[in-house]
Scaffold this motif. Structure first.
Motif, PDB file in Angstrom:
ATOM      1  N   LYS A   1       0.829  -1.212   0.000  1.00  0.00           N
ATOM      2  CA  LYS A   1       0.000   0.000   0.000  1.00  0.00           C
ATOM      3  C   LYS A   1       0.867   1.267   0.000  1.00  0.00           C
ATOM      4  O   LYS A   1       0.595   2.231   0.707  1.00  0.00           O
ATOM      5  CB  LYS A   1      -0.968  -0.008   1.174  1.00  0.00           C
ATOM      6  CG  LYS A   1      -1.957  -1.163   1.158  1.00  0.00           C
ATOM      7  CD  LYS A   1      -2.802  -1.215   2.403  1.00  0.00           C
ATOM      8  CE  LYS A   1      -1.953  -1.601   3.614  1.00  0.00           C
ATOM      9  NZ  LYS A   1      -2.767  -1.773   4.833  1.00  0.00           N
TER      10      LYS A   1
ATOM     11  N   MET B   1      -0.865   3.744  -4.353  1.00  0.00           N
ATOM     12  CA  MET B   1      -2.271   3.881  -3.995  1.00  0.00           C
ATOM     13  C   MET B   1      -2.913   5.069  -4.701  1.00  0.00           C
ATOM     14  O   MET B   1      -4.064   4.999  -5.147  1.00  0.00           O
ATOM     15  CB  MET B   1      -2.420   4.016  -2.479  1.00  0.00           C
ATOM     16  CG  MET B   1      -2.018   2.769  -1.706  1.00  0.00           C
ATOM     17  SD  MET B   1      -2.972   1.307  -2.190  1.00  0.00           S
ATOM     18  CE  MET B   1      -4.598   1.782  -1.611  1.00  0.00           C
TER      19      MET B   1
ATOM     20  N   GLU C   1      -6.094   4.506  -7.041  1.00  0.00           N
ATOM     21  CA  GLU C   1      -7.347   5.187  -6.691  1.00  0.00           C
ATOM     22  C   GLU C   1      -7.857   6.033  -7.854  1.00  0.00           C
ATOM     23  O   GLU C   1      -9.055   6.037  -8.176  1.00  0.00           O
ATOM     24  CB  GLU C   1      -7.131   6.074  -5.457  1.00  0.00           C
ATOM     25  CG  GLU C   1      -6.923   5.319  -4.162  1.00  0.00           C
ATOM     26  CD  GLU C   1      -8.215   4.886  -3.502  1.00  0.00           C
ATOM     27  OE1 GLU C   1      -9.284   5.035  -4.125  1.00  0.00           O
ATOM     28  OE2 GLU C   1      -8.145   4.378  -2.368  1.00  0.00           O
TER      29      GLU C   1
ATOM     30  N   ALA D   1      -7.169  -4.637  -6.042  1.00  0.00           N
ATOM     31  CA  ALA D   1      -6.895  -3.248  -6.408  1.00  0.00           C
ATOM     32  C   ALA D   1      -7.563  -2.847  -7.716  1.00  0.00           C
ATOM     33  O   ALA D   1      -7.445  -1.699  -8.140  1.00  0.00           O
ATOM     34  CB  ALA D   1      -5.384  -3.022  -6.504  1.00  0.00           C
TER      35      ALA D   1
END
Length: 566
Positions: A179, A184, A188, A213
């Motif tokens: 992470k 990330m 995202e 993910a």
């Protein structure tokens, strides 16, 4: 005034002559697996009619031949073909590859956004449809010095570009599982868009976490067992056959009619010499069929399954309403293109000649300082040495140990055990780092070979038996703006200049092909036993592929994802 769409409807309905009719052949129906007789009517870039007789403004007799949808290469780095996108277009489109999904992270690791912009400008001019994935790992890791850094804020303004599909291969799988904040942020930002995977040997809980993910594809699968686990977990497996990474034979057992909707084909890294000698995706198809793979399964993987995996909803079938990307073959088994149509246009020299040129970028990008033989001394008084073990035909390496001789200049090579030196010289003018180690499996008996094609940060990578020859090779690469060099006894024996970012030639693919033959012969004369020594060299510095690698910062234990000794 009749619209383009209205013409398509009228031509499909047989009320007016089609722009083009392929008459008298059969086509492979990838839904049923049948070979269907009948004309194929085309209006503009779209198929408008099948399974019927049509009149055409232009008609071509293809009696006795078979039509299949154009092939889709689902993952490749055009830079690894060593030619510009324009020359790549001219090289592989006549072989039936009508769509290519590329990740320009090689040039992005050298030039950053300027490299991606060059690709977007280039693909706007190519005949084949080249789609771009936005490079997710620039640099690939913190374990090397790259020429650029791209954050999520750099990538997002390009996300809605018409040639962009999504986020390119997420190579930093340890960063995903840990992470890492930068990983990330990118993941995202691209949730809901396509995110390409890169998960060598990742299985079990780690694979579950990686897939959670939102990553959907993988081209690093090397065994049938690993492939089946990934298929069961909803991953689309991209079967790869490049110039170094050759996974087709190992994965043939999974290419079945049942599995084929979740399988596609890719080349990743394939040079013009291998394309000329063997082929591209066409080579994969005929090789698979000759080995017993069902034609329906492999042709699905080459087109409709690939299209669906990447959200290309307009191509992959020979059917009305679909893009007229078509390949005319003498037989399914031989898979040699006699004629290719790209968006309804017959591929020809005239079509290529009509493209507008795009100015090259990345000239004079090799900024490494001049080096001397003393820069490659392995300064240790212990001969027990961790050594990179080459696995021919794979980019995975072994983590070996050898008791090497120690002389007045430190640890030395051991030709009897096929252990020679490997060095990486930072070439972007950012750190000046030089790292030296040892490699087993190249077969060199003398001299040195060097390259600026060194995934993914593309620093200078050198393998050699002589510190002096290694220094000459590195310095020569700076003089020719990057490329490949073979040196023996203080003389340059062969070279190929790649002045576009140190990665691509400005010459035709035919010229590059011929120069690669000379380079390969020169490497073999040094004793190299590898089929593709230069691309094998290029992956020695890739710290996201297990198990032991070397970058400009030193030896990397990829399994622990750390520099050795730190």
């Amino acid at each position: 005034m009749t619209s383009k769409l209205e013409h398509m409807i009228d031509q499909g309905a047989g009320r007016e002559p089609a722009d083009l009719v392929l008459r008298g052949g059969r086509f492979l129906d990838l839904v049923t697996g049948e070979l269907v007789s009948g004309d194929i009517a085309i209006c503009g870039e779209r198929i408008v009619g099948t399974c019927a007789d049509y009149r055409g403004t232009k008609e071509i007799d293809i009696s006795g031949r078979v039509v299949v949808p154009g092939f889709i290469d689902t993952h490749l780095h055009i830079e690894s073909s060593l030619v510009t996108p324009h020359e790549f277009d001219r090289c592989v489109l006549p072989r039936g590859v009508t769509t290519a999904i590329c990740d320009p992270h090689e040039i992005a690791n050298v030039l950053g956004l300027d490299g991606i912009t060059y690709f977007l400008d280039s693909v706007a001019e190519t005949v084949m449809d080249i789609r771009v994935q936005l490079s997710s790992c620039v640099p690939a890791t913190h374990l090397e010095t790259s020429g650029a850094e791209l954050t999520v804020h750099d990538l997002l303004p390009l996300a809605d570009h018409p040639s962009v599909i999504g986020l390119a291969e997420f190579m930093n799988f340890p960063g995903v599982l840990a992470k890492d904040p930068e990983c990330m942020a990118k993941l995202e930002a691209f949730q809901g868009r396509h995110i390409d995977g890169h998960a060598p040997l990742v299985r079990g809980y780690d694979l579950n976490g990686y897939l959670a993910a939102g990553i959907r594809t993988d081209h690093e699968t090397t065994t049938a067992g690993e492939a089946m686990e990934k298929l069961r977990k909803g991953m689309h497996v991209l079967v790869r056959e490049g110039s170094v990474s050759k996974d087709l034979a190992a994965l043939m057992p999974i290419i079945t009619e049942r599995n084929s909707p979740f399988i596609a084909l890719c080349t990743d890294d394939r040079n013009p010499l291998d394309i000329a000698d063997q082929g591209h995706l066409d080579h994969m198809i005929r090789t698979a069929i000759a080995a017993g793979v069902e034609p329906l399964a492999i042709y699905r993987a080459a087109s409709i399954s690939a299209a669906r995996a990447f959200g290309l909803r307009d191509r992959g079938l020979v059917a009305p309403g679909w893009r007229a990307d078509l390949v005319v073959l003498d037989s399914l088994e031989d898979c040699r293109a006699g004629m290719v149509l790209s968006a309804g246009r017959i591929v020809s020299d005239d079509l290529f000649a009509a493209r507008r040129p795009v100015a090259p970028v990345g000239r004079h990008s090799v900024k490494a300082r001049r080096v001397a033989a003393t820069d490659f001394r392995a300064r240790s008084n212990s001969g027990r040495t961790r050594t990179i073990g080459i696995v021919p035909g794979k980019i995975i390496t072994r983590d070996l140990e050898f008791d090497l001789p120690v002389g007045e200049n430190g640890v030395e090579i051991d030709l009897a055990n096929d252990v020679v030196k490997v060095a990486v010289v930072e070439r972007h003018g950012r750190s000046g780092n030089i790292a030296t180690g040892f490699v087993h499996g190249f077969g060199l008996r003398s001299g040195a070979i060097a390259s600026t094609v060194s995934h993914d940060s593309h620093n200078i990578c050198i393998v050699g038996c002589s510190d002096e020859d290694m220094a000459l090779a590195a310095n020569r690469l700076g003089e020719i703006e990057g490329g490949f060099v073979v040196v023996q006894d203080g003389k340059v024996m062969a070279e190929l200049a790649l002045p576009v970012a140190g990665l691509m030639s400005l010459a035709s693919y035919e010229t590059v092909r011929d120069e690669l033959k000379t380079l390969r012969a020169a490497a073999f004369a040094l004793g190299s036993t590898l089929e593709e020594p230069f691309l094998q060299l290029a992956f020695i510095a890739l710290p996201v592929i297990p198990h032991l690698k070397i970058t400009d910062k030193g030896l990397v234990d990829v399994d622990r994802f750390e520099l050795i000794g730190t």
